[in-house]
Design an enzyme around this catalytic site. Sequence first.
Site, PDB file in Angstrom:
ATOM      1  N   GLU A  47       0.885  -1.227  -0.058  1.00  0.00           N
ATOM      2  CA  GLU A  47       0.117  -0.129  -0.041  1.00  0.00           C
ATOM      3  C   GLU A  47       0.979   1.236   0.040  1.00  0.00           C
ATOM      4  O   GLU A  47       1.915   1.390   0.749  1.00  0.00           O
ATOM      5  CB  GLU A  47      -0.922  -0.174   1.179  1.00  0.00           C
ATOM      6  CG  GLU A  47      -1.784   1.103   1.613  1.00  0.00           C
ATOM      7  CD  GLU A  47      -2.683   1.234   2.534  1.00  0.00           C
ATOM      8  OE1 GLU A  47      -2.451   0.358   3.393  1.00  0.00           O
ATOM      9  OE2 GLU A  47      -3.730   2.024   2.501  1.00  0.00           O
ATOM     10  N   GLU A 386     -11.992  -3.226   4.132  1.00  0.00           N
ATOM     11  CA  GLU A 386     -12.383  -2.817   5.542  1.00  0.00           C
ATOM     12  C   GLU A 386     -13.927  -2.268   5.575  1.00  0.00           C
ATOM     13  O   GLU A 386     -14.160  -1.439   6.358  1.00  0.00           O
ATOM     14  CB  GLU A 386     -11.388  -2.095   6.125  1.00  0.00           C
ATOM     15  CG  GLU A 386     -10.252  -2.720   6.722  1.00  0.00           C
ATOM     16  CD  GLU A 386      -9.211  -2.037   7.603  1.00  0.00           C
ATOM     17  OE1 GLU A 386      -9.553  -0.904   8.085  1.00  0.00           O
ATOM     18  OE2 GLU A 386      -8.645  -2.727   8.073  1.00  0.00           O
TER      19      GLU A 386
HETATM   20  O1  AHR Z   1      -2.234  -0.792   6.986  1.00  0.00           O
HETATM   21  C1  AHR Z   1      -2.696   0.357   7.311  1.00  0.00           C
HETATM   22  C2  AHR Z   1      -4.328   0.582   7.169  1.00  0.00           C
HETATM   23  O2  AHR Z   1      -4.766  -0.322   8.081  1.00  0.00           O
HETATM   24  C3  AHR Z   1      -4.816   0.009   5.998  1.00  0.00           C
HETATM   25  O3  AHR Z   1      -4.730   0.925   4.887  1.00  0.00           O
HETATM   26  C4  AHR Z   1      -6.099  -0.218   6.405  1.00  0.00           C
HETATM   27  O4  AHR Z   1      -6.836  -1.237   5.422  1.00  0.00           O
HETATM   28  C5  AHR Z   1      -5.975  -0.381   7.712  1.00  0.00           C
HETATM   29  O5  AHR Z   1      -7.065   0.131   8.637  1.00  0.00           O
END
Ligand code: AHR
Length: 670
Positions: A47, A386
Site C-alpha cells: 500500500e 475494511e
Molecule cells: O495498514 C494500514 C491501514 O490499516 C490500511 O490502509 C487499512 O486497511 C487498515 O485500517
Amino acid sequence: MTILKPVLLVLLPPVFAVATALAGEIIIHVDKPGAQVSPTLYGVFFEDINRAGDGGLYAEMVQNRSFEDFSSLLAWTTMENSNAVVMFSLDKSSPLNMNNPTSLKIHIEKTGGGRVGVFNQGFKGVPNEKIRDESEIFLQRFASAQNSPANGLAVQAGKEYQFSICGRAQDFSGRLTVSLETQAGEVLAKQVLERFGADWKKFEASLIPNKADSNARLVLSADQPGTLWLDMVSLFPKDTWKNRGLRSDLAQMMADIHPGLLRFPGGSYSEGHRLVDAWRWKETVGDMAARPGMWNIWGYRSTGGLGFHEYLQLAEDLGAEPLFVAHVGMAEKDFVPIDQLAPWIQDVLDAIEYANGPVTSRWGALRAKRGHPTPFHLKYVEIGNENGMGYWWGGGTRSDYLPRYQAFYVAIKASYPDIVAVANIHTEPDAPADLVDEHYYENADWFFNAATKYDSYDRSKPKIYVGEYAVKNDGGSGNMSAALGEAAFLTGLERNADVVRMSSYAPLFANPYWEKWKPDDIVFDNTHCYGTPSYHVQRIFASNRPDVVLPVELPPSTNAVPTLYVVAGLKKDSGDVILKVVNRAATAEALGIKLAGVDGEFSGNTCTELSAAALTDENSFTKPAKISPETYMLTGCGSEMQHTFPPYSVTVLCWAKIDRNKQSGNETIR
Ligand code: AHR
C-alpha cells in the site's frame, strides 16, 4: 527447503546447545500428514502509505514532477538573483494533456547575469511528525523539510540517471541547463537542452555524477530572457529492479520474503477518504504523463506511476499471485448509492479483462500494447477494503456493505466464475464468500493468545485470508516482542492451513521521514533500508513454508502462560521436515525432538534462528542487522535429537531427507 541469504553458515553448535536437563520432548508425526498449506499462505500487502510507493518503491526521484501536487509550487524552490526580473507561476493555459493540466511557467524579463530557474530535492521529509492532508500543518511541515540537512536526492558516483522533461517556449532562444548539484552548488553532472519550440516536446538526457551525494538537488536553469513552460520533470536511476522502474534495494527486500501473494493497491489508500479520492485503476494505466494521480488518504499525492499494470507485473516478477482490492463504491466517508453502482462494477469487470482477457478484447488489447500480451492470470479480487466493519472512522456498516458486496459478487461470478471473491466481513449467512479477509492490529499478548484462534474455527464457515495484521500498540518502531507475537500467531495460521489460505503483514514499507503508521516491515530513507524483526519473521516463515502440516505433540507446559509456539510440516517432493518454534520466554528451553513414523534417513539439518537480548530491541539505520537471522548446519542430528531454543527466539529446524533413489554412489541431500 530454502536457506536464507545472507546467511552465517557455521558448523559450530549454537551457544545454547550445551544447556542442561531437557524440559520434555517435541514429537512430530511425520507419517500423519494433515492439511495442505496453500502456496499463498505467506504473502505481502503493498500500500502506498508512509511513502511506500511514490518516494519509495517507485524509483522516480523528483517530487511533484508534473506540478499537480498542490496549489503552490510544492517540492520546488525558485532560484533567481538580485538583478533578475522573473516570474514563476503554475499555469493551466496550454496543458501537456487534459489529465495533467498544470505546468510551471517561467517568464524571464532579465536574467540579471546570474542563474534563473528552480530546483527539486526529491522526497525530503521531516522526522517524527505526522503529516496532515491539505492543511497548513502539511505546508509548514513541508517547508521545514526543504530545509532539513539531509535526505535530498541520493546519487552515486559513476551511475547513470535518466532525466526527461516536457517543455515549450515563447520568445526564448536560450538553453535550459539541467544539473545535479550539492547543496553548496558544486556541479556533479550537467546537460544542456536547447531548441524549445511553441509546441510541447519531450527532452531526454543522461546524468552521470562524478561524486556521490545523498543530499543533492536537481537544478533547472535558463540563460536567456523569454518564457518557458515545463512539465513531467523526471529523474530515474538507470538501474532499477528488473528494469521495471522500481528501487532495487526495496524491491529486492520484498522478493527476499518469497511471497506467495501480492495484495494491492491498499488498504484505506484504495478506498479513499471520500469517493473522489478513490483509486481508479483506469487512471493508472497508459502514458505516464496522462495519469492524473491522486491525493491519497495518507497525506500526499500519488503520481499513478505505480499503476494497475505495474502491480500485476510486480506480482509476476515476484512469483506471487496478484490480489486486486477493488473499490466497492464505499469510501471511508461516502458511498455510491446502490442504484448507481453499475459503472463501479463495470470497472472491476474491465480490470479483470485487462489482467486476463484475450488480446482481442478491449482491455486485453491495452495490456498487450503495454508489452504483456499473455494474461496475468489474476485469480483473486477483494470486494472493498475494511468496508462493513462499522469502524468509527468509516467504511460503513454491515448493512451498507452487504447489498453492494452482493451486487459486485454476482456480477463478477457471472462473467468470471473462477475468480475467487474475497469479502471484507463474514457475509454468511446472508451472502456467499469464497474467502473472508480479517485484519488484526493488536498488542503482542493478543497475538500470542491468538496462536490458537483458528484451532476452534467452525470448518463449515468460509476460508480465511488474514490480509492485514501486526502488533501495533506495544510494538515500538518494530521490536522483538512484536516479532515474537506475530511469529506465534503465524504458527497458528500454518497449523490451521485448511482454514487460513493467505496472510499478509501490514504495512510493508515506511520512510520514517514520512511516517503515518508504525511499526512496519521494511524501513527506508533515500539511501538505506533495513528489515524490522517482523520482516525477518515474514521472511523466515515464507521461505520455510511446508506443503502439508504435520501433527505435533508438545511437552506439558509448566508455565501458566504458554511460552512455546510450535508448528511442523513436510515438503512433499523432498520429504524434508520443517519445525518452527517460537520461544517467548526470557530463558532458553532445552527439548528433545523426535520425528515419529519416519521412513528413511535424514542427512543432517539446518537451523535458522532469530533472537534478541531484550523484547524491546529493534533494528535501526545505525544497527540495521542487530536482530537478523542466522543459519547454521547441525551435525550428527537424525530423527531423534536435542535442541536448545534461545530466549526470545524464533527457530526453524529443517531435516533434509536422503534421497536413496537419486543416489549414484554418494548420498544425495534433496
Ligand atoms: O495498514 C494500514 C491501514 O490499516 C490500511 O490502509 C487499512 O486497511 C487498515 O485500517
